[in-house]
Design a protein around this motif. Structure first.
Motif, short mmCIF file in Angstrom:
data_model
loop_
_atom_site.label_atom_id
_atom_site.label_comp_id
_atom_site.label_asym_id
_atom_site.label_seq_id
_atom_site.Cartn_x
_atom_site.Cartn_y
_atom_site.Cartn_z
N ARG A 50 0.76 -1.03 -0.01
CA ARG A 50 -0.05 -0.16 -0.06
C ARG A 50 0.86 1.33 -0.08
O ARG A 50 0.64 2.27 -0.61
N ASN B 32 2.20 1.63 -3.36
CA ASN B 32 1.29 2.19 -4.35
C ASN B 32 1.00 3.66 -4.06
O ASN B 32 0.73 4.29 -5.05
N LEU B 33 0.99 4.10 -2.96
CA LEU B 33 0.79 5.63 -2.59
C LEU B 33 2.18 6.38 -3.24
O LEU B 33 1.98 7.27 -3.54
N ASN C 59 3.60 5.37 -5.64
CA ASN C 59 3.57 5.48 -7.25
C ASN C 59 2.50 6.37 -7.47
O ASN C 59 2.79 7.23 -8.49
N GLU C 60 1.52 6.40 -6.87
CA GLU C 60 0.38 7.36 -7.21
C GLU C 60 0.99 8.97 -6.78
O GLU C 60 0.61 9.80 -7.70
N ARG D 294 2.96 9.73 -9.78
CA ARG D 294 2.43 10.03 -10.95
C ARG D 294 1.69 11.38 -10.89
O ARG D 294 1.58 12.14 -11.88
N LEU D 295 1.26 11.87 -9.74
CA LEU D 295 0.46 13.02 -9.52
C LEU D 295 1.42 14.30 -9.55
O LEU D 295 1.06 15.44 -10.04
N ARG E 125 2.23 14.78 -13.04
CA ARG E 125 0.98 15.12 -13.57
C ARG E 125 1.12 16.74 -13.38
O ARG E 125 0.77 17.68 -14.27
N GLN F 26 10.12 4.14 -6.16
CA GLN F 26 9.71 4.96 -7.52
C GLN F 26 10.43 4.46 -8.51
O GLN F 26 9.74 4.12 -9.80
N GLN G 85 9.48 0.95 -9.60
CA GLN G 85 7.88 0.96 -10.21
C GLN G 85 7.94 1.36 -11.64
O GLN G 85 7.42 0.93 -12.42
#
Length: 1825
Positions: A1077, A1080-1081, A1083-1084, A1087-1088, A1091, A1578, A1581
């Motif tokens: 988890r 994944n956080l 990674n998110e 990504r953000l 972005r 990171q 991933q």
């Protein structure tokens, strides 16, 4: 070819059947031309004679080979006819549970009436990006094809979903829209895709209803256009509706319902917000009770109402408008309850104050009198004047119903219009995909105007469909350059002309509607006169003059003329509309305002397209009468115009067809009714598609596929290098009729039946070859046997003839002997068999009798036990009753005797108190007194012990400071309390003395009452015996309780151990989940963050360079700094120009909400940066201030020296004093203290004392070393310069003799000061530990006092309790005490462990400081001093000493360092030529030097710049595997270096002594280690994403499609939706491609020096991707589920395992990730027939879910003749065996799943001082230290 070649013996055919439509049969003999009868055998074994039609002499349809049955595409069948299509659909639907099938360009969807797990997001992702024929048929495949063609051809698309009610049209359209919403996403933050999907519940509630065929039938047509922008993302949608079934509002047939919304309102009537609507049960209203079925099973209308309101809210319909809609709908229901009373035949009235009408008027906001008047009257207008005429009851009822229908239709259009406005986008629409949900061909017992319009629309759509199919066929032939002729197909233009042409049915209907006295009968007569006997498609029923028959493309339909005119007119009285327009409720006039003002669904959209409705578009300006004229257009005319607009839209798009089939009328899941299916197949055009395909060349093979399949039919000389020429030569020999096939550019085209003929030839050739091989082998074996027998016979003859005479006599003897032997042998055999049978019989009898005897014994035993139980129970009950009686009797006796004793006391007075009685009564009291005395003695002893301990402790505490005196006072108070306790004991003793006096008195009175005492003697003896028994029982209970306590303690221990083991496992799982988890956080977050940076760059480009808006620029710079990294001067430079300029008005408009969010985020980051900068400035100022103070410090003077020496002596004396006190206290505790007194954890405390002793000894040793060093330094001849005078070294060297004394004094002062600091820290630590110990002792004493008081209280309470309760209370108290002690011990143990760790850490810090002092003093010796004093070689450092493993650089060179080492570094050159991880080592050596200088700003800046630069490199070249792998390796190495040289004991134990000298000394970089760990996660991933993107295109082709074992996979014929064969595709990937790519990845990672454990994790992730993608594709493709494909997969997996062995990676866990794929391949190969096979499959497929196992079995398809299909009963057996298995409900594996990564510590053996910096890196500005 001749029929005799195909209709041979054992050929299978289809014959018509009245029940099953078509039945399969087998020919029993060959057919010969001229035969009139065929001998057939049905599948059930019945023989019959099939008579051929004497006129047509048509033979029955041939059946396809089994290998073709169950194909994905019906056009792949060799024989294309109705029974073949029906059988293929049935096999797929019933046997394989597949609901989708292709039929050329049509997707046939059969409603399963069951929820299937094939519509999840994982299935959508699996179909996304795939070609139409790559996967099994699915609605998602059609949607993907439409989406792909829209993007590729830039042409609008349409998906036409049709079928009859209940076939699943609405659901199919819904899933298609869900696919577009999921795949494309929205172009803005408005979540358009959610709104598009949210429109479905609203439209279903107001447009769907329950019918006899469907619980959720759409009663209107709709065409939804989903708009896309240039990037093909959803930007909006638009809905067109037409032909709403308004009649359902006022009438429902039996077992049907009105629209859902009415029942939802009635179900929610009790809600507070709906009280004003005055609703009730659905059976109360006339418009909802006619069908008699107000409830749908399994549907909660109240919940559906909540969903509808939620969807309305999502679409922006406010709460007030929602309540307005519900008011209107409730008004319609109340209007239906308005009743009329006839006055005469021509007039009627409404009862006064009619409740229903009153509620209707209140809800609609109209005047009651006006509405009441115009419901019973109408206005007639002539040329000169108008009349008001009353109407009859029937006319009033019809007018009321017409008004209700009209209101509902207006409301429906208003809602549709509002939905369109919400879904409309201001962005320009680039293209769209339309989804048409249209009702299919309908025919009922009674067909009216609605069915006529529906079938008319289907005629138009069928015509368009036929033309499109013909066009595709023509394009295919032209593409392959095949000469083609016009295919004759059914053209339904005559039927369309009959309906819509001049003087057609619609034209005559409109004309009759204009007639003043037109009726349905007159219109029917006009139809007969115009079309009867003139049009072959128009017929008149024999027994009716009010109906007509039309021959549609699907079937003949009889229409009843009654009601046609009324429904076509759709008449509503204008006066009623005017009353509604005058409503006070503002929403009502809005519904009925003029069309040029009202926002209607018929108005033009902003894009210029006309919305398709059943009402035509009206001009915005025109004559006043024109609007009225347009308003009077009939429904038929409006529908015809709408249909023309629909056809224009469809013709302007590329259509895709979905035909929904309803398998049965009873909604049974997976039940197939052949009759109903054939009707729908004929009606929906599927059979027409088959017919058109069959008329041409339906079977199409590529040359490579044909060669691979039919190579057995070729001779060696026929095989040429040119495959095309080879196929041509062979076909010319095999099929003589050249019209049966055609050669295209890439394919061979066959007419229907030719593939089956070729299959027959292939099978015959294989069978003949097999027979020839068998014949040859059998002949050779028999010849060999014959020769061997012949040779043996000749030899035997040679010997036998010589001895014939002798042998004859021997033969006779032997014959007789043989006879005797046979006799006895047969007797022996018979006897033995008899004995065996007898023994077996006896054994059976014994077992049987034993079984019966055991049963009898069990029965008797059971009865005996029951008797015993009954005996004991009855005895217990009797005893219980007896005891109750005895207790009552005794109680009565006691009462009576008490009464007698009182009387006796009154009489006897003085003799009343018997001495003997008192003595007996006080026997128990004496025992209690003795117990109390014993307790008091014990308390006294304990008290004396405590007093002694307190005295000892007081002696110890007297030596302590004044701070402890207050505690002594407290102890004195406790002593006083103890004295009070002793006084209490004395008072108890006085009471005992009084009791003794009383006892003596009783002795004196004893003599007087001896006579009376004798009477009670027997009773007391009995009482004593009872008490003894009770005592014995209590002892037994106590023992049992003790035993139970012991057992419970054991059980608790075992359970605790089990729980601990389970919790440990669970914690490990939770840790992995938490790690996953967290990653994944991360990674998110990454990504953000990317972005955000991209949006910021885009915003910058849009603001600064608006002209380049259509160009994509590759961002080479992005601030990718995470929130937890530190600010850096390198990350934010002040020279960059301002980017906050205001954009001009001419620039591209920005999304202001997004802009404001970004601006807010930038402001937050700037504030955070400013705070960090301020904090950094403050720290810098503090450092500068401290340096300034040191520089301003004056020279050391003698007075200060004396002061410091005095202070040192003072501290030393204080230290000794405290040391002595500590030793005395320790001694006192160790000698006199006991574990019970000090603490429950005394052993741990002793360990702590030992640790303190060792620490003290170590400090003494270090102190002595410091003193020795100081004496050596004092004895130096030349002084060592202090740090604050290092800049004046030249002056001091010149005048060194003058400064000698001062230098010595200064040196001594420095040594003393350091010693004092060390001693002061030691004293402080000892003082703190001493205080802590004293405080702990005081706490223990206090706890002991409290425990003592508590024990006394419990003792007093227990003495007052009876014996039973006393034992129970003591046990409970003991358990509680043990539990509390256990908890206290655990808590103290934890505290002691923490204390030990803390002291160890302090010891390590002290040792480090002393070592640094020694090293620092040695290093501070100047070279001049060493040269001047050669007689002290021990202090002379070596000039040729090794480097310290540090790199020095200037602050201004930091950017250059990062640029050359990170930003512009090429990984390939570094990996090949230099040591692995060199950049990481260089960076760490630079960090070491900054740490050595104690420059925290430099450390912070370098680490932050490094992290940000790595992120920039990965963002710029993040799709390059080498770059990502290189920086993952270096980031991990950098992280390991920070750990290895951190100075922590856990990491230092892996180092050499030299490496331990290189540890960081000033800074703890644990926070940066966490940041680097997150960065490594990171990068990992990102590496996985790069691997996935590279491997994804290879996996399916290499693992599934490529024939690794040549010739294993058979090639099957395919249809129009076919794949490109892997054999013909030379550019396809193979397994070798995958292995080469894996080897490339592995070699690159090894070259970069990546950690072996990390490489294993990467390999495991890669193999998981391979296995998951392969298995997912296998589960979605029927063509690869075969035995041979399973063999291919297992071989491919074995090759991957071999690769793992070669790379020594078998222990990486990669093989385990392939386990689901291996088991799926095994499942394809194992036997699948018996229950034993099912059991083996269940035990074998442990890694597959139940859903996956069943799916593979359903998809299993034979490719070769020796394979068999899996039976449905076997699959049901598997499902029953696996029903208890708990596994995931997901069908597909999550191919995007990433395992949590860990970075195990991997220390480097490389010495930092040996690292050389190559010149190629351009780092000449740094130097080695």
């Amino acid at each position: 070819m001749a029929a005799s070649e195909l209709y041979t013996k054992f050929a299978r055919v289809w014959i018509p059947d009245p029940e099953e439509v078509w039945k399969s049969a087998e020919l029993l003999k060959d057919y010969k031309p001229g035969d009139k009868v065929l001998l057939l055998r049905l599948e059930e074994g019945k023989d019959l004679e099939y008579h051929l039609d004497p006129k047509t002499k048509e033979l029955p349809h041939l059946r396809n080979p089994d290998i073709l049955v169950g194909e994905n595409d019906l056009t792949a069948l060799s024989y294309l006819h109705e029974p073949a299509v029906l059988h293929n659909l049935r096999v797929r639907f019933i046997d394989s549970k597949l609901i989708y099938t292709y039929c050329g360009i049509v997707l046939v969807a059969i409603n399963p009436y069951e929820q299937l797990p094939i519509y999840g997001e994982d299935i959508i992702n699996a179909y996304s990006g795939q070609n139409m024929g790559d996967m099994d048929p699915h609605i998602f495949a059609v949607a993907e094809e439409a989406y792909k063609q829209m993007a590729r051809d830039e042409r609008n698309q349409s998906i036409i979903v049709s079928g009859e009610s209940g076939a699943g049209k609405t659901v199919s359209a819904k899933y298609a829209m869900r696919y577009f919403a999921t795949v494309s996403g929205s172009a803005s933050e408005a979540n358009v895709e959610e709104k598009v999907l949210a429109s479905n519940p609203i439209m279903e509630s107001i447009g769907n209803a329950k019918t006899t065929r469907n619980d959720n039938s759409s009663r209107f047509g709709k065409y939804i256009e989903i708009g896309f922008d240039k990037r093909y993302r959803i930007i909006g949608a638009n809905m067109r509706t037409y032909l709403l079934e308004k009649s359902r509002v006022v009438f429902q047939a039996e077992e049907e319902r009105n629209y859902h919304i009415f029942y939802q309102l009635c179900a929610s009537a009790k809600s507070p917000e709906f009280q004003m609507l005055q609703l009730g049960n659905a059976n109360y209203f006339n418009y909802t009770k006619q069908g008699g079925s107000p409830v749908i099973e399994g549907v909660d209308d109240a919940k559906e109402m909540a969903h509808t309101r939620q969807a309305c809210t999502l679409l922006g319909i406010s709460e007030s408008y929602q309540m307005g809609i519900f008011r209107i709908l409730a008004g319609i229901l109340h209007l239906g309850n308005v009743g009329f009373t006839s006055r005469d035949s021509d007039s009627c009235t409404i009862p006064p104050k009619h409740e229903a009408l009153t509620i209707f008027c209140e809800l609609m906001g109209v005047d009651y009198e006006e509405m009441c008047h115009w419901l019973c009257h109408r206005k007639l207008a002539t040329a000169t004047e108008t009349y008001i005429k009353p109407i009859s009851k029937l006319q009033a009822t019809n007018a009321r119903d017409a008004l209700a229908k009209h209101i509902y239709a207006k409301l429906f259009n208003w809602i549709v219009d509002h939905v369109n406005r919400v879904l409309h986008s201001a962005v320009k629409q680039h293209s769209f995909i339309g989804v048409l949900d249209i009702y299919g061909f309908e025919t009922f017992e009674i067909n009216s105007f609605e069915q006529f319009c529906i079938n008319y629309a289907n005629e138009k759509l069928q015509q368009q469909f036929n033309m499109h199919v013909f066009k595709l066929e023509q394009e295919e032939y032209m593409k392959e350059q095949i000469p083609w002729t016009l295919i004759d197909f059914y053209d339904n233009q005559p039927c369309i002309n009959l309906i819509e042409s001049k003087l057609g049915i619609l034209d005559l209907l409109d004309e009759e509607c204009k007639m003043p006295k037109g009726t349905d009968d007159t219109w029917a007569q006009k139809l007969y006169n115009t079309h009867l006997n003139k049009c072959a498609l128009f017929e008149k029923p024999r027994l009716s003059n009010k109906a007509f028959i039309i021959q549609h493309f699907a079937d003949k339909v009889e229409y009843q003329c009654e009601g046609f005119l009324e429904k076509n007119k759709d008449t509503v009285f204008e006066e009623q509309i005017k009353v509604l327009k005058s409503s006070k409720f503002k929403m009502i006039p809005e519904l009925f305002q003029d069309d040029e003002k009202a926002i209607s669904p018929t108005s033009a959209t902003s894009s210029g397209r006309i919305l398709l409705t059943r009402v035509p578009t009206k001009p915005t300006k025109g004559r006043p009468g024109q609007a009225a004229k347009e308003h009077r257009k009939t429904v038929g005319h409006q529908f015809r115009n709408s249909l023309h607009l629909l056809m224009e839209t469809l013709n302007a798009t590329t259509p895709h067809y979905v035909r929904c089939i309803k398998p049965n009328d009873f909604k049974f899941p997976f039940t197939f009714d052949e009759k109903r299916a054939v009707q729908q197949l004929r009606a929906c055009g599927v059979l027409e598609t088959i017919r058109i395909s069959a008329a041409g060349f339906p079977s199409r093979w590529t040359y490579q596929e044909f060669f691979s399949r039919y190579r057995v039919l070729m001779k060696q000389k026929d095989v040429l290098n040119d495959r095309m020429q080879t196929c041509k030569n062979v076909l010319e020999k095999l099929i003589l009729d050249k019209d049966k096939y055609q050669f295209g550019k890439t394919k061979i085209f066959f007419r229907a039946g030719q593939v089956a003929y070729l299959e027959k030839l292939r099978t015959d050739k294989l069978r003949a070859a097999c027979i020839w091989i068998q014949k040859t082998i059998r002949g050779w074996l028999l010849r060999k046997k014959y020769l061997r027998m012949r040779k043996a016979a000749i030899t035997v003859q040679r010997y036998v003839r010589g001895y014939q005479a002798r042998c004859y006599a021997t033969f006779l003897r032997r014959t007789k002997a043989a006879t005797i032997i046979q006799k006895y042998w047969r007797m022996y055999v018979a006897c033995r068999m008899y004995k065996i049978r007898r023994a077996a019989t006896i054994v059976l009898q014994s077992y049987l009798r034993g079984y019966l005897a055991r049963n009898r014994y069990r029965k008797i035993l059971r009865e005996h036990k029951v008797v015993i139980i009954q005996k004991w129970v009855r005895g217990w009950l009797a005893q219980k009753q007896y005891k109750r009686s005895m207790h009552a009797i005794i109680y009565l006796q006691c009462c009576f005797r008490r009464m007698m004793a009182k009387r006796e006391l009154k009489k006897l007075k003085i003799e009343a108190r018997s001495v003997e009685r008192y003595k007996k009564l006080h026997i128990g009291m004496e025992n209690k007194i003795m117990q109390l005395q014993r307790k008091v003695d014990e308390q006294n002893k304990e008290y004396k012990c405590l007093m002694e301990k307190l005295a000892n402790l007081e002696g110890v505490y007297n030596t302590e400071t004044e701070k402890l005196r207050s505690d002594l006072d407290r102890l004195q108070l406790s002593e006083e309390e103890a004295k009070v306790a002793t006084k209490r004991v004395l008072s108890l003793q006085e009471e005992i003395a009084k009791l003794r006096k009383d006892l003596e008195q009783t002795h004196s009175e004893k003599k007087s009452i001896e006579e009376s005492a004798d009477r009670y003697r027997q009773e007391t003896e009995q009482l004593v015996s009872n008490l003894k028994e009770e005592n014995t029982l209590l002892k037994q209970e106590k023992e049992t309780l003790n035993h139970l306590i012991v057992e419970q303690a054991k059980e608790m221990t075992e359970t605790m151990e089990k729980k601990l083991t389970e919790e440990t496992k669970q914690l490990e799982l939770d840790l992995n989940d938490e790690r996953l988890r967290y990653q994944n956080l991360l990674n998110e977050f990454s990504r953000l963050e990317e972005r955000y940076d991209d949006l910021r760059e885009e915003m910058t480009l849009m603001v600064n360079v608006p002209k380049l808006e259509h160009k994509r620029t590759d961002s080479t710079h992005s601030s990718n700094e995470s929130e937890y990294t530190f600010s850096s001067e390198f990350a934010e430079t002040e020279d960059t120009p301002s980017r906050t300029e205001e954009p001009s008005e001419k620039k591209v408009p920005l999304d202001m909400s997004l802009f404001l969010k970004l601006q807010k985020r930038v402001t937050e980051l700037e504030q955070e940066k400013q705070l960090l900068q301020d904090e950094l400035d403050c720290k810098e100022e503090q450092v500068l201030r401290s340096k300034a103070k040191e520089e301003e410090r004056p020279q050391i003077r003698g007075a200060e020296l004396e002061y410091e020496s005095l202070k040192r002596q003072e501290l030393e004396s204080e230290n000794k004093k405290l040391k002595n006190e500590l030793n005395e206290l320790r001694k006192a505790l160790s000698e006199k203290g006991t574990p019970e007194v000090t603490a429950p954890g005394a052993p741990a405390y002793q360990v702590l004392m030992d640790q303190l002793t060792s620490v003290s000894e170590e400090l003494d040793v270090r102190k002595e070393e410091v003193l020795i060093l100081r004496s050596q330094l004092v004895s130096q001849k030349e002084a060592i310069q202090p740090k604050n005078t290092m800049t004046d070294s030249i002056i001091l060297l010149e005048d060194v003799q003058k400064m000698k004394d001062k230098g010595e004094i200064a040196q001594a002062y420095i040594g003393l000061k350091e010693t004092n600091r060390l001693l002061e820290s030691q004293l402080q630590s000892q003082k703190r530990s001493h205080d802590n110990e004293a405080e702990a002792l005081r706490g223990e004493i206090q706890s002991l006092k409290e425990e003592n008081n508590r024990q006394q209280q419990l003792l007093a309470q227990n003495l007052q309790l009876p014996p039973e309760a006393r034992i129970e209370a003591s046990l409970q108290h003991e358990i509680t005490r043990l539990t509390n002690e256990n908890l206290d011990l655990m808590e103290q143990l934890e505290k002691q462990d923490k204390t030990v760790r803390k002291l160890k850490k302090q010891l390590k810090v002290f040792a480090k400081k002393i070592g640094e002092l020694e090293v620092g003093q040695v290093e501070n010796i100047s070279p001049g001093q060493i040269i001047d004093e050669p007689i002290r070689p021990v202090n002379i450092p070596r000039k040729e000493k090794d480097f310290q493993g540090m790199l020095e650089y200037k602050k201004e060179d930091e950017q250059k360092l990062v640029k050359n080492l990170i930003l512009e570094l090429k990984p390939r050159g570094v990996a090949v030529n230099l040591i692995p991880g060199l950049p990481a080592y260089i960076l760490f050596m630079c960090v070491r030097h900054a740490d050595y200088l104690n420059d925290d700003q430099k450390v912070r800046s370098l680490l932050t710049s490094t992290i940000n630069s790595i992120k920039k490199v990965l963002k710029k070249r993040g799709d390059d595997f080498e770059t990502v792998s290189f920086w993952l390796s270096n980031t991990c190495r950098f992280l390991h270096c920070l750990k290895q040289y951190s100075g922590e004991e856990g990491f230092m134990k892996y180092n050499t002594s030299r490496q331990n000298e290189h540890c960081l000394t000033n800074f703890d970089l644990a926070e940066y280690r966490q940041v680097l760990s997150d960065l490594a996660i990171q990068i990992y991933q990102q590496l996985v994403r790069v691997l996935e993107n590279i491997l994804q295109p290879m996996i399916v082709s290499g693992m599934l499609e490529h024939e690794t074992i040549q010739g294993m996979s058979g090639v099957k014929p395919t249809g129009l939706r076919k794949r490109t064969s892997s054999i013909a595709d030379e550019g396809a990937y193979t397994l070798d491609s995958i292995i080469q790519q894996l080897s490339s990845f592995h070699s690159v990672m090894c070259q970069h020096g990546m950690d072996p454990e990390l490489i294993k994790q990467v390999i495991k992730q890669m193999f998981y991707i391979v296995g998951a993608v392969t298995l997912n594709n296998l589960l979605l493709r029927k063509d690869v589920c075969s035995w041979s494909k399973g063999m291919q997969i297992r071989y491919n997996v074995s090759q991957l395992e071999e690769w793992l062995r070669d790379k020594n990676l078998m222990n990486s866990g990669a093989k385990e990730t392939l386990e689901p794929l291996i088991q799926a391949a095994q499942l394809l190969q194992v036997k699948k027939k018996t229950d034993e096979d099912a059991e083996a499959i269940c035990s074998m497929c442990s890694a597959l879910t139940t859903l996956q196992i069943v799916k593979v079995l359903f998809l299993y398809t034979p490719v070769h003749e020796f394979e068999e299909r899996v039976s449905a009963s076997f699959i049901r057996t598997i499902q029953m065996r696996l029903r208890d298995r708990k596994d995931s409900p997901q069908l597909l594996m999550d191919a995007k799943h990433t395992f949590p990564v860990t970075f195990p510590f991997n220390p480097s053996s490389l010495a930092l001082e040996t690292i050389q910096i190559p010149a190629s890196l351009g780092l000449g500005f740094i130097s080695r230290v």
